[in-house]
Design a protein around this motif. Sequence first.
Motif, PDB file in Angstrom:
ATOM      1  N   UNK A  11       0.857  -1.199   0.000  1.00 33.76           N
ATOM      2  CA  UNK A  11       0.000   0.000   0.000  1.00 33.76           C
ATOM      3  C   UNK A  11       0.886   1.239   0.000  1.00 33.76           C
ATOM      4  N   UNK A  59       1.120  -4.081   3.757  1.00 28.93           N
ATOM      5  CA  UNK A  59       1.084  -2.620   3.757  1.00 28.93           C
ATOM      6  C   UNK A  59       2.308  -2.038   3.071  1.00 28.93           C
ATOM      7  N   UNK A  60       3.400  -2.762   3.111  1.00 23.83           N
ATOM      8  CA  UNK A  60       4.637  -2.271   2.497  1.00 23.83           C
ATOM      9  C   UNK A  60       5.568  -3.449   2.249  1.00 23.83           C
ATOM     10  N   UNK A 106       6.764  -5.766   4.991  1.00 22.62           N
ATOM     11  CA  UNK A 106       5.820  -6.778   5.468  1.00 22.62           C
ATOM     12  C   UNK A 106       5.842  -8.013   4.579  1.00 22.62           C
ATOM     13  N   UNK A 160      -7.783   0.961  -4.292  1.00 19.69           N
ATOM     14  CA  UNK A 160      -8.989   1.435  -4.979  1.00 19.69           C
ATOM     15  C   UNK A 160      -8.743   1.480  -6.496  1.00 19.69           C
ATOM     16  N   UNK A 204       1.758   3.604   1.972  1.00 20.40           N
ATOM     17  CA  UNK A 204       1.374   4.928   2.466  1.00 20.40           C
ATOM     18  C   UNK A 204       0.340   5.640   1.622  1.00 20.40           C
ATOM     19  N   UNK A 205      -0.362   4.891   0.752  1.00 20.81           N
ATOM     20  CA  UNK A 205      -1.393   5.547  -0.054  1.00 20.81           C
ATOM     21  C   UNK A 205      -2.740   5.560   0.673  1.00 20.81           C
ATOM     22  N   UNK A 206      -2.787   4.955   1.826  1.00 18.60           N
ATOM     23  CA  UNK A 206      -4.020   4.964   2.625  1.00 18.60           C
ATOM     24  C   UNK A 206      -5.181   4.261   1.943  1.00 18.60           C
ATOM     25  N   UNK A 207      -4.872   3.211   1.181  1.00 16.09           N
ATOM     26  CA  UNK A 207      -5.931   2.451   0.520  1.00 16.09           C
ATOM     27  C   UNK A 207      -6.269   2.946  -0.880  1.00 16.09           C
ATOM     28  N   UNK A 208      -5.715   4.089  -1.273  1.00 17.12           N
ATOM     29  CA  UNK A 208      -6.048   4.626  -2.605  1.00 17.12           C
ATOM     30  C   UNK A 208      -5.457   3.760  -3.721  1.00 17.12           C
TER      31      UNK A 208
END
Lengths: 214, 245
Positions: free
Chosen positions: A73, A95-96, A99, A82, A75-79
């Motif tokens: 992800x 998440x990165x 992980x 999407x 640090x895109x906060x779920x964008x």
Amino acid sequence: MNGPASILLIGCGALAREIIWAIEKNNWGHMELTCLPADLHNRPQHIPDAIRAKIRAAKATGKYSDIFAVYGDCGTGGLLDKVLEEEGVARIGGAHCYEFYAGSTVFEAMAEEELGSLYLTDYLVRFFDRLIIKGLGLDRFPHLRVDYFGHYKRVVYLSQKADNGLLEQAKAAARRLDLEFVHRPTGIGGIEMFLKSFPVRASEEGSERVLQEA
Amino acid sequence: MAENDGQVDGEDDVVLAELNDADLVAQMHDDLYDGLADEIAEGTNILLQRDWEPYKVLTEALVEGMRIVGIDFRDGILFVPEVLQSANAMKAGMAILRPLLAESGAPRMGKIVIGTVKGDIHDIGKNLVGMMMEGAGFEVIDIGINNDVDAYLTALDEHQPDILGMSALLTTTMPYMKVVVEALKEKGIRNDYIVLVGGAPLNEEFADNVGADAYCRDAAISVEIAKEFMSKRQGSAAAVGMAAQ
């Protein structure tokens, strides 16, 4: 090579070496890799649109039977997810990259052990000066180290390859930030597991696009 | 310094004490932009010696300077290291003004409890917001990093703020904001506070989903949003008061 590439992997530039390593090691000639610049790590708000552009350009070629994202992800906060959902592209779980290199369970345990952990991978060690020191302006303003890392206690080096040179560089990075040093070899198993899952997962999971591998 | 000393090329070496008020304030805006803490402290002291009210020094010299920094950060002209330099320069001025502001009874906009959520140790954004809020006249109670629900509830109970500010830098920690908001709801105190959230991976949709009142994209916007909510709140309170009469 197993024939012409039919699967496109869109990865973070920070993972390029390791993805190519996995492809070559397993002789996955049907996979092709394209990357976004690794320094988007410091500007994650630009990642979703950049990925979308890559996906659409790839689709326009008509060359690929499937496309996958080897990206956290980040640090895109779920964008990012999407955009990937809208484009019908699955990504590696996590998440990165820390992980999916370490595996979710191990990573969570490390975070719990010490919240103030700064994670480095082979890539981040190799480009520590450019991405961390210069990227955060510490070459010009060394006193900002406290602003950035005041709450950190240790550097955790998640190494992908056994390389004494990189290990020494990682230790030097920790000393430079005045942090303790921990080394946890991870290899590239997380990436390999994700790439190995394609033939089954891509056909079986349909719209369930985010694969939980790490 | 002797006249023209240090001005060999006719630039750079400005003697702050020799500038008139308007030029000094403009120079302080430049010095804030360049992150020059010593110069900001000197300029602050000079204005105070000229009998400027501390609140006037704060708003016209420091806050206005940081507003310009904020705009250029938003527009991608300045980056985090430069903004941190500017913030450190502003801190140098604030250190001088803070006790004087307390003595002089400067206007108070409201009170905010602000902290980074559980599992997250990042506080650069939070600190910038806190500083800008303080500059704008808010009383800021900074409860630091890695705050769980109990820490937030305790701080709210102890300080009775108008605003709760929550910050997160990580995708993995930002969902905790919802845990805090839900706890406020369970206790029946959610509407006692304006809840503002911020942090790099957040967006407006996320703020809506966790039940916050607003998403604050950056420090300057946070101040504007906080003022707007306080203004509405005070308007509502006035309306309730009038209706009761």
